[in-house]
Every structure is written in C-alpha cells, then in structure tokens.
Design an enzyme around this catalytic site. Structure first.
Site, PDB file in Angstrom:
ATOM      1  N   GLU A  83      -5.525 -42.841  12.938  1.00 24.56           N
ATOM      2  CA  GLU A  83      -5.637 -43.827  11.863  1.00 24.56           C
ATOM      3  C   GLU A  83      -4.844 -45.082  12.191  1.00 24.56           C
ATOM      4  O   GLU A  83      -3.705 -44.999  12.640  1.00 24.56           O
ATOM      5  CB  GLU A  83      -4.995 -43.239  10.613  1.00 24.56           C
ATOM      6  CG  GLU A  83      -5.942 -42.920   9.514  1.00 24.56           C
ATOM      7  CD  GLU A  83      -5.180 -42.390   8.313  1.00 24.56           C
ATOM      8  OE1 GLU A  83      -4.109 -42.930   7.975  1.00 24.56           O
ATOM      9  OE2 GLU A  83      -5.667 -41.423   7.726  1.00 24.56           O
ATOM     10  N   CYS A  95       1.204 -34.489  14.513  1.00 17.48           N
ATOM     11  CA  CYS A  95       2.667 -34.581  14.635  1.00 17.48           C
ATOM     12  C   CYS A  95       3.250 -33.170  14.637  1.00 17.48           C
ATOM     13  O   CYS A  95       2.791 -32.305  13.899  1.00 17.48           O
ATOM     14  CB  CYS A  95       3.252 -35.381  13.473  1.00 17.48           C
ATOM     15  SG  CYS A  95       5.045 -35.628  13.620  1.00 17.48           S
ATOM     16  N   CYS A 115       1.828 -46.553   5.784  1.00 20.48           N
ATOM     17  CA  CYS A 115       0.471 -46.000   5.758  1.00 20.48           C
ATOM     18  C   CYS A 115       0.366 -44.826   4.805  1.00 20.48           C
ATOM     19  O   CYS A 115      -0.638 -44.632   4.165  1.00 20.48           O
ATOM     20  CB  CYS A 115       0.052 -45.573   7.154  1.00 20.48           C
ATOM     21  SG  CYS A 115      -0.119 -46.975   8.223  1.00 20.48           S
TER      22      CYS A 115
HETATM   23 FE1  SF4 Z   1       5.539 -36.396  11.504  1.00 21.17          FE
HETATM   24 FE2  SF4 Z   1       6.494 -38.540  10.207  1.00 21.17          FE
HETATM   25 FE3  SF4 Z   1       4.654 -36.926   9.058  1.00 21.17          FE
HETATM   26 FE4  SF4 Z   1       7.160 -36.043   9.400  1.00 21.17          FE
HETATM   27  S1  SF4 Z   1       6.495 -37.768   8.099  1.00 21.17           S
HETATM   28  S2  SF4 Z   1       5.272 -34.900   9.866  1.00 21.17           S
HETATM   29  S3  SF4 Z   1       7.669 -36.991  11.336  1.00 21.17           S
HETATM   30  S4  SF4 Z   1       4.351 -38.206  10.858  1.00 21.17           S
END
Ligand code: SF4
Ligand code: SAH
Length: 369
Positions: free
Chosen positions: A93, A119, A340
């Site tokens: 995205e 992630c 986002c």
């Molecule tokens: Fe990953 Fe940031 Fe989502 Fe935590 S907030 S899971 S570090 S993208």
C-alpha cells in the site's frame, strides 16, 4: 529481478549501461532527470532519447520496480491510495495526500510508503502486523512507490511530492539497509529535503543507530503506544527485546545528532492505553525528550475487538498531556499529516458517504497484509 532498477542505479552503473549500448555518457544526466519527472511513466516517454536507445534500455533496465498500481480516490480526489504491484506479484500500500495551500502554510503532497510486504513485529492493533511478514522491499521498491504516487498525483493535476513518510506497511528499521539506501536516493536524486522525510519505527534499536550512522538527517517518529514496559510488551512485542529506556536513549541520540525534534506516536486504544496514568508516563517521556506527540485514535481492524475510546476518555487522556506539543489525528481533521493507519479509516468513511450521500458510521478497514 535480474535487470537493475533505474531509480537506484548509481552514476557509474548508469554510464556503464549506456556505454554498453554505444550511447554517450552524457545521456546519463538526461536519464536521471527523466527518472524523477512525474509525467514520465516509462522509457517510451523519454522523448530526448533516440527511439532505438529507448527500446534497448527497456530490455536491459527496469524502469520501475512497481509494476502498476490499482488506485482509489478519497477526499474529493485529494487523496489517492495505491495498491502497488511488485514484480513478483506481491502488493504493498502507498498513499498520496495533497493538502492545498492555506493561510500560513504552503501546499504539500505527502507520500506514505511501505517498507515491507507485511510485518514481523506483530502489534495486535495493526492489520499489517496480523498478516505477518512476506518479505522486505528493496530500496528500488520503496523509492518507486514515491515515483508511482507522484505520477498518479500529476495525472490529477496535483503534486509534485514534497514529503515522504515511512508509515505504510512494514517496519522500516527491520529493513534498514534498503531503507537507508532509499533515503539517500530520495535526498540525492529526487531532491527532497531530509527534514521533509519521516521514518517511523516501532523501536528497532540497532536500526536507529544505523540510521544515525548512515542515513541523511531525516525525522524520526517512534511508535510508543505505552509508557510502561509491561503494557508495551503486549502492544509492541519488539519491546521485550528493546525496552522503553533503551529505545528512548537511542532515539534521543539520533535526534541530537540529526538536529531534529522527535515524534512519539500513540495509537489510542479504548480500555488498553487510554488511562491518565499512561498519559502521565507519556508526558514525562515527552518532557524529557522534547518530543512532539501524535495521538491517533485506533482504527478498527478485522479480527480485533479493540477500537478507539469514547470521546470523554480521549478528552481526559489529552487533558493529562497538557503542556506537551500534541496533534490528534482525528479522521475529520487535517489529513495532511495523517498516518496511513489513520488514513485507512478515512477512506472507509468517505466510501460510506459516497454510497448513500450521508455520513454513515465508518466501517472496519480491510486488512492490508
Ligand atoms: Fe509492524 Fe508497525 Fe504494524 Fe507494528 S504497527 S505490526 S511495527 S507495521
Ligand atoms: N512499523 C512502523 C511504521 C508503520 S505503521 C511503526 O510501527 O512505526 C505507522 C503508524 O500507524 C504506527 O505508529 C502504527 O502504530 C500506526 N498504526 C498501525 N495500526 C493502526 C491502527 N489500527 N490504528 C491507528 N494507528 C495504527
């Protein structure tokens, strides 16, 4: 991905590629300029180059590591959300947000990029985290999200991109090498000022040190979300490896070295981190570091019971922060600086408005992993 990517080729490799095609080295400058012109969508658009050379470059160099994007508009067309397809078919995205000029502030276009497909940190309130990590993005994939977004803005008579935030999918400092390389490209080749670029981290302490040592002096945002280790261990599981004290120390060193004010992000979750005790802890950390605080009422995600607190609880939390520089990311507020995560809810709200002409309740945003 055998072909080198145009946006991350250095001067030497660009000149070598041209030499191999019997083209003069000075064409490298033309090509570099064309790379960052928002109206150029492929080698075919670089009219200064002879047709044969354009075709040869097409064969040997990847014009963009983003292989097309599905676009959705919001905010009367001032926000464009892009689902960018990478060359292996995975998607990330990217969001482009245009804020028209207002008294006292110039127009700006902010592009929010993803640094990973998914992630691994696994924050339970985040849609990306729930989906796990597929892979990290290359530097070219990060940078080419900015080019793709700039192209999308230009087609709408908007842009050029003035700001970039690393607040899309993924943890940029768990992908530090590509993040650092992409920052250099944005500053050196796209001409963005480091003060207009923000890297947001959940707290990868070695990555913060690496940013300090290797990157241009960009802004750093720390996704804090909790002021005590017991709570932060649950909200940002990475905290078990790098607790709050260690993170604050690394971030403070970074901010001093880069000469930038820190930002703390706080996703406000009803019944979880919305107490006045947590606010007092946040206030102490903000006072000690001079950080600016962004409070983002949690956007609901599929598969989680959590959501934003009731208005009176938010008010009490904010009241306990009095004296701290705080921005609240209200979905009806200033979208220019929206993360986002927050923007996803905004898009859903607007979609609801378009369907029946009235402002219905925001729906849960779709998972993004
Ligand atoms: Fe990953 Fe940031 Fe989502 Fe935590 S907030 S899971 S570090 S993208
Ligand atoms: N991994 C990095 C950057 C991407 S997330 C980080 O965590 O900082 C960008 C911001 O959006 C982070 O502050 C994150 O905590 C926040 N965010 C994620 N999910 C959210 C949600 N459901 N509601 C509100 N903010 C969210």
């Amino acid at each position: 991905m055998d072909k080198p990517s145009l946006s991350t080729m250095d001067e030497a490799s660009l000149s070598n590629a041209l030499r191999a095609l019997d083209a003069p080295a000075w064409r490298a400058g033309q090509l570099r300029t064309a790379t960052w012109q928002p109206f150029i969508g492929g080698f075919g658009d670089v009219r200064q180059l002879p047709t044969a050379l354009r075709e040869q470059l097409e064969q040997r160099v990847l014009f963009s590591a983003v292989d097309g994007a599905v676009e959705t508009e919001a905010d009367s067309g001032n926000t464009v959300k892009l689902l960018c397809r990478l060359v292996d078919g995975l998607t990330v995205e990217t969001v482009a947000m245009e804020t028209p000029a207002r008294p006292g502030s110039r127009r700006r276009s902010t592009v929010c990029v993803s640094s990973q497909v998914g992630c691994a940190v696994g924050c339970p309130f985040c849609a990306t985290g729930r989906a796990g990590l597929r892979r990290s993005c290359t530097a070219a994939e990060i940078v080419d999200q900015v080019r793709t977004a700039a192209f999308a803005l230009h087609r709408r008579g908007l842009g050029p991109a003035t700001h970039v935030v690393y607040m899309g999918m993924g943890e940029p400092l768990a992908n530090a090498a590509a993040t650092v390389e992409s920052l250099h490209v944005l500053v050196d080749h796209a001409g963005l000022s480091p003060r207009r670029i923000t890297v947001s981290t959940s707290g990868v302490v070695p990555g913060v040190a690496r940013l300090a040592a290797e990157a241009p002096p960009v802004r750093l945002a720390v996704s804090l979300h909790a002021a005590t280790d017991d709570l932060r261990d649950r909200l940002v599981p990475l905290n078990r490896a790098h607790p709050i004290d260690e993170l604050i120390a690394a971030a403070t060193r970074y901010a001093a070295q880069a000469g930038r004010r820190l930002t703390f992000e706080w996703c406000l979750i009803g019944g979880v981190n919305d107490t006045v005790e947590q606010a007092a802890g946040l206030r102490r950390l903000a006072d000690a570091t001079g950080a600016h605080v962004n409070v983002i009422p949690m956007n609901r995600i599929e598969g989680s019971e959590w959501g934003p607190p009731p208005a009176e609880v938010s008010r009490a939390f904010l009241a306990a922060l009095r004296g701290v520089r705080v921005t609240v990311r209200d979905t009806r507020g200033n979208e220019a600086d929206a993360a986002c995560g927050q923007l996803r809810a905004l898009l859903e709200t607007r979609r609801e408005m378009r369907a029946d002409g009235t402002l219905g309740p925001p729906r849960a945003p779709a998972p993004t992993g």
